[in-house]
Design an enzyme around this catalytic site. Structure first.
Site, PDB file in Angstrom:
ATOM      1  CG  LEU A  51      -2.059   0.968   1.328  1.00  0.00           C
ATOM      2  CD1 LEU A  51      -3.021   0.780   0.164  1.00  0.00           C
ATOM      3  CD2 LEU A  51      -2.801   0.785   2.650  1.00  0.00           C
ATOM      4  CG  ASP A  52       1.226   3.928  -3.510  1.00  0.00           C
ATOM      5  OD1 ASP A  52       1.886   2.909  -3.741  1.00  0.00           O
ATOM      6  OD2 ASP A  52       0.759   4.664  -4.401  1.00  0.00           O
TER       7      ASP A  52
END
Length: 332
Positions: A51-52
Site C-alpha cells: 500500500l503506497d
C-alpha cells in the site's frame, strides 16, 4: 566519553494469525510490517501486497502459518476511497509530484450527467498503463528508480477490472474543483492512474490528493487497529488483536476430516469423499478442531495446496486456551 547502553535483543517467538492494521500516512507497507513484527516479537511475518506510503487504510499482516495464505489477499478485490483534484496534473499522479500542467475545469465536468458517463466508461474491464512511479519492475529495476533518474521507459498496458465505481463532486471540503472516487477493483489496479485517466476523460486532467483503502477481500476498516494503539497495549492485548489464520480462508467452503484422514492430508496425500467440485476449500481437522490447510476438489478428490505443519498446528492449539483445556493437544 559516555559508553553506549547495550542494545536489548528482542526474544522472538512463534506467532500465528492475521493482524489488520490501519496503515498510517507516510509509512511504507514494509515499515508497518516490521514495527508490528517487533511489537509482537514474532518470528515470521509478511504483508499481503504493498500500500503506497501516501495511502492509508486496511493492510492485513500475516504471521507464522498465516503467511502461507497471504496470496489469497493479494489476489482479492479491493475497495478504495480517493479524492482527485481536477485541472492539475503532476509527475507522480498525486500531490507529491511536480506540477506538469494546469487547465481550466469545464463547468459541465462536475455535472451529474458527465460524471455518470465517465463512471460507465471506466466500469468493467479496462487497460491501464502502469505509472513510472510504481514498484513494477523493468529489466530487474523498479520503475520508480528509472523515474527518479529522469528516464521514461515504455510500459505495456495491463488489463484490470473495475467492479464498482462511484464519482461525485467534492466541492464542499475543498477550495478547488475535486471529485470523490469510490472504487472496487481487481488486484493490480493503479488508483493514481485511474484518477489521472478519469481527469483526462473529464477534459481537464487530475491528480490524487487523498487515497484510503477501505476494504480488501471482505476485511474492512472496522476490524483494524492502528500501530499507535498497538504500541500502547501490553503484550497480552496485542496478541488478542490477532485474528486466526482461517480468516484468510473465510470465503471458501469448509471440509472437515477425521484424525486418520487429517494425518494423510497433512502428509500431502489426496483424499476421496462426497465433496462437490470447488476451486478452493479450507480444510479442518475434527479432533482437534484446527485448520489443516487449503486445497481444491476435483471429481470427489480433495487435493492439498497449502498445508500447515504439525508443529504450527500444535503451536496454534497451545495458544488457544479452549483447546488446551479440552486436552485435545495429545491427539495430534
Amino acid at each position: 566519553m559516555t559508553a553506549r547502553a547495550p542494545r536489548i535483543r528482542v526474544q522472538r517467538r512463534p506467532v500465528h494469525g492475521v493482524l489488520l492494521i490501519d496503515k498510517p500516512l507516510g509509512l511504507s507497507s514494509n515499515q508497518a510490517l516490521q514495527k508490528a513484527k517487533w511489537l509482537l516479537r514474532a518470528e515470521k511475518a509478511g504483508h499481503t501486497g504493498t500500500l503506497d506510503p501516501l495511502a492509508t487504510g486496511v493492510l492485513p499482516l500475516c504471521f507464522g502459518a498465516a503467511t502461507k495464505f497471504s496470496q489469497l489477499q493479494l489476489d482479492a478485490p479491493k475497495t478504495y476511497h480517493a479524492v482527485a483534484r481536477l485541472g492539475v496534473t503532476t509527475s507522480t499522479g498525486d500531490a507529491e509530484g511536480e506540477v506538469l500542467a494546469e487547465r481550466p475545469v469545464p463547468p459541465e465536468a462536475l455535472s451529474p450527467e458527465r460524471l455518470a458517463a465517465v463512471q460507465r466508461q471506466f466500469t468493467g474491464p479496462i487497460a491501464q498503463v502502469p505509472p513510472m512511479h510504481s514498484a513494477l519492475k523493468k529489466d530487474g529495476r523498479a520503475l520508480y528508480e528509472y523515474a527518479r533518474a529522469g528516464i521514461e521507459v515504455e510500459r505495456a498496458p495491463r488489463n484490470v477490472e473495475i467492479f464498482e465505481l462511484n464519482l461525485a463532486p467534492a466541492l464542499d471540503a475543498y477550495t478547488y474543483p475535486a471529485i470523490n472516487i469510490v472504487v472496487k477493483c481487481s488486484k493490480g489496479t493503479y488508483i493514481r492512474t485511474l484518477g489521472e485517466d478519469i481527469g483526462a476523460a473529464l477534459g481537464c486532467g487530475a491528480h490524487l490528493t487523498f487515497l484510503r483503502r477501505i476494504e480488501t477481500g471482505g476485511l474492512g476498516l472496522a476490524a483494524c487497529v492502528t500501530l499507535d494503539a498497538l504500541e500502547a497495549m501490553d503484550e497480552e492485548a496485542r496478541i488478542a488483536c490477532l485474528a486466526p489464520t482461517e480468516l484468510l480462508l473465510c470465503g471458501q467452503p469448509r471440509i472437515e476430516l477425521g484424525a486418520n484422514e487429517a494425518g494423510r492430508f497433512l502428509s500431502g496425500l489426496r483424499r476421496r469423499g462426497a465433496w462437490p467440485d470447488a476451486p478452493a476449500v479450507a480444510v479442518f481437522g475434527l479432533a482437534p478442531a484446527a485448520l489443516l490447510g487449503a486445497g481444491h476438489v476435483v471429481a470427489g478428490e480433495l487435493i492439498p495446496d497449502r498445508l500447515l505443519s504439525p508443529v504450527e498446528i500444535e503451536q496454534i492449539l497451545k495458544s488457544t486456551p479452549s483447546a488446551a483445556s479440552a486436552g485435545i493437544l495429545e491427539t495430534i
